[in-house]
Design a protein around this motif. Structure first.
Motif, PDB file in Angstrom:
ATOM      1  N   GLN A 114      35.404   5.463  19.998  1.00  0.00           N
ATOM      2  CA  GLN A 114      36.596   6.004  19.347  1.00  0.00           C
ATOM      3  C   GLN A 114      37.367   4.977  18.524  1.00  0.00           C
ATOM      4  O   GLN A 114      38.577   5.038  18.402  1.00  0.00           O
ATOM      5  CB  GLN A 114      37.459   6.703  20.391  1.00  0.00           C
ATOM      6  CG  GLN A 114      36.738   7.980  20.848  1.00  0.00           C
ATOM      7  CD  GLN A 114      37.385   8.648  22.039  1.00  0.00           C
ATOM      8  OE1 GLN A 114      37.429   8.104  23.129  1.00  0.00           O
ATOM      9  NE2 GLN A 114      37.863   9.851  21.830  1.00  0.00           N
TER      10      GLN A 114
ATOM     11  N   ALA B 265      36.846   4.941  15.421  1.00  0.00           N
ATOM     12  CA  ALA B 265      36.872   5.575  14.100  1.00  0.00           C
ATOM     13  C   ALA B 265      38.017   6.572  13.969  1.00  0.00           C
ATOM     14  O   ALA B 265      38.288   7.353  14.885  1.00  0.00           O
ATOM     15  CB  ALA B 265      35.547   6.284  13.849  1.00  0.00           C
TER      16      ALA B 265
ATOM     17  N   ARG C  87      35.014   9.321  11.940  1.00  0.00           N
ATOM     18  CA  ARG C  87      34.362  10.165  12.946  1.00  0.00           C
ATOM     19  C   ARG C  87      33.380  11.139  12.284  1.00  0.00           C
ATOM     20  O   ARG C  87      32.284  11.373  12.784  1.00  0.00           O
ATOM     21  CB  ARG C  87      35.422  10.925  13.743  1.00  0.00           C
ATOM     22  CG  ARG C  87      34.826  11.846  14.808  1.00  0.00           C
ATOM     23  CD  ARG C  87      35.904  12.349  15.746  1.00  0.00           C
ATOM     24  NE  ARG C  87      36.961  13.039  15.065  1.00  0.00           N
ATOM     25  CZ  ARG C  87      38.270  12.755  15.191  1.00  0.00           C
ATOM     26  NH1 ARG C  87      38.668  11.786  15.967  1.00  0.00           N
ATOM     27  NH2 ARG C  87      39.172  13.452  14.536  1.00  0.00           N
ATOM     28  N   LYS C  88      33.769  11.680  11.135  1.00  0.00           N
ATOM     29  CA  LYS C  88      32.893  12.597  10.399  1.00  0.00           C
ATOM     30  C   LYS C  88      31.593  11.887  10.016  1.00  0.00           C
ATOM     31  O   LYS C  88      30.495  12.434  10.171  1.00  0.00           O
ATOM     32  CB  LYS C  88      33.625  13.110   9.159  1.00  0.00           C
ATOM     33  CG  LYS C  88      32.919  14.212   8.395  1.00  0.00           C
ATOM     34  CD  LYS C  88      33.857  14.814   7.357  1.00  0.00           C
ATOM     35  CE  LYS C  88      33.214  15.976   6.622  1.00  0.00           C
ATOM     36  NZ  LYS C  88      32.190  15.550   5.659  1.00  0.00           N
TER      37      LYS C  88
ATOM     38  N   ASN D 116      42.243   9.514  16.950  1.00  0.00           N
ATOM     39  CA  ASN D 116      40.895   9.014  17.249  1.00  0.00           C
ATOM     40  C   ASN D 116      40.283   9.689  18.474  1.00  0.00           C
ATOM     41  O   ASN D 116      39.097   9.496  18.759  1.00  0.00           O
ATOM     42  CB  ASN D 116      40.930   7.498  17.502  1.00  0.00           C
ATOM     43  CG  ASN D 116      41.193   6.703  16.252  1.00  0.00           C
ATOM     44  OD1 ASN D 116      41.828   7.181  15.322  1.00  0.00           O
ATOM     45  ND2 ASN D 116      40.711   5.474  16.215  1.00  0.00           N
TER      46      ASN D 116
ATOM     47  N   TYR E 239      39.218  12.918  21.189  1.00  0.00           N
ATOM     48  CA  TYR E 239      38.487  14.183  21.068  1.00  0.00           C
ATOM     49  C   TYR E 239      39.218  15.315  21.794  1.00  0.00           C
ATOM     50  O   TYR E 239      39.874  15.088  22.819  1.00  0.00           O
ATOM     51  CB  TYR E 239      37.103  14.081  21.712  1.00  0.00           C
ATOM     52  CG  TYR E 239      36.225  12.977  21.206  1.00  0.00           C
ATOM     53  CD1 TYR E 239      36.041  12.750  19.843  1.00  0.00           C
ATOM     54  CD2 TYR E 239      35.542  12.162  22.101  1.00  0.00           C
ATOM     55  CE1 TYR E 239      35.206  11.738  19.395  1.00  0.00           C
ATOM     56  CE2 TYR E 239      34.703  11.147  21.657  1.00  0.00           C
ATOM     57  CZ  TYR E 239      34.538  10.943  20.309  1.00  0.00           C
ATOM     58  OH  TYR E 239      33.713   9.939  19.872  1.00  0.00           O
TER      59      TYR E 239
END
Length: 198
Positions: free
Chosen positions: A105, A107, A112-113, A151, A153
């Motif tokens: 994490q 990114a 993240r994409k 960052n 989820y």
């Protein structure tokens, strides 16, 4: 920043594998080719090599990678290591039977994409993604992970990122974890195991 963080004698996330990974290892078969994403000091990649998997451990910090190589030597296993910026790395197409992404994490949403597109492309049809990370509630616990909620989820986010894939396991939970000095204490976690369409 990461080189500086890893440049200490101890393994900052410990040398034992992630618990979620060990719990899901029944899904992996010796001989399979596995990618360990942002594998840090190698605790997960080395453990998977000990289970008979063919592992590529990719990490952006050369300092962490040197420690991972030392750990592999101490444990008597061989795996491939690559030092790379994962936001610019060539992931390739259908190279791996499984991709393991534990606490990647670093990114932001744009990064993240890129990571998810790369991981999804790198998996063979029918291959598995095993991922564990923090949810935004981790900011309350302050026991590891990034300081930016963006960052983290959430379940809807992971379902969207993995749309069209078979979700074999998706679980949001609070657990006490002990992974070195940098992941220690009660933590807000989310796990997913998803199969790429065949």
């Amino acid at each position: 920043m990461w080189d500086e963080r890893y440049n200490v004698p101890e393994f900052i996330f410990g040398t034992e594998p992630n618990v979620f990974l060990t719990q899901q290892a029944f899904r992996l078969t010796p001989g399979q080719r596995v990618l360990a994403v942002a594998d840090g000091e190698g605790r997960n990649g080395v453990w998977m090599a000990q289970q008979g998997l063919s592992v590529l451990s990719v990490e952006g910090s050369s300092v962490a990678l040197a420690k991972a190589q030392k750990l592999a030597q101490e444990r008597g296993v061989n795996l491939d290591f690559e030092c790379a910026d994962l936001l610019r790395w060539q992931w390739g197409e259908a190279r791996f039977d499984a991709v393991v992404a534990i606490f990647i994490q670093f990114a932001d949403p744009a990064g993240r994409k890129i990571l998810f597109e790369g991981m999804k492309a790198a998996l063979k049809p029918g291959g598995l993604l095993l991922l564990q990370g923090y949810t935004p509630r981790q900011l309350e616990f302050k026991t590891g992970g990034p300081s930016a909620a963006e960052n983290m989820y959430t379940e809807p986010m992971l379902r969207e990122l993995l749309a069209g894939w078979e979700i074999l396991h998706l679980h949001e939970h609070d657990e006490h974890i002990s992974e070195g000095a940098h992941h220690h204490g009660m933590s807000a976690l989310i796990d997913v195991v998803a199969r790429k369409p065949g």
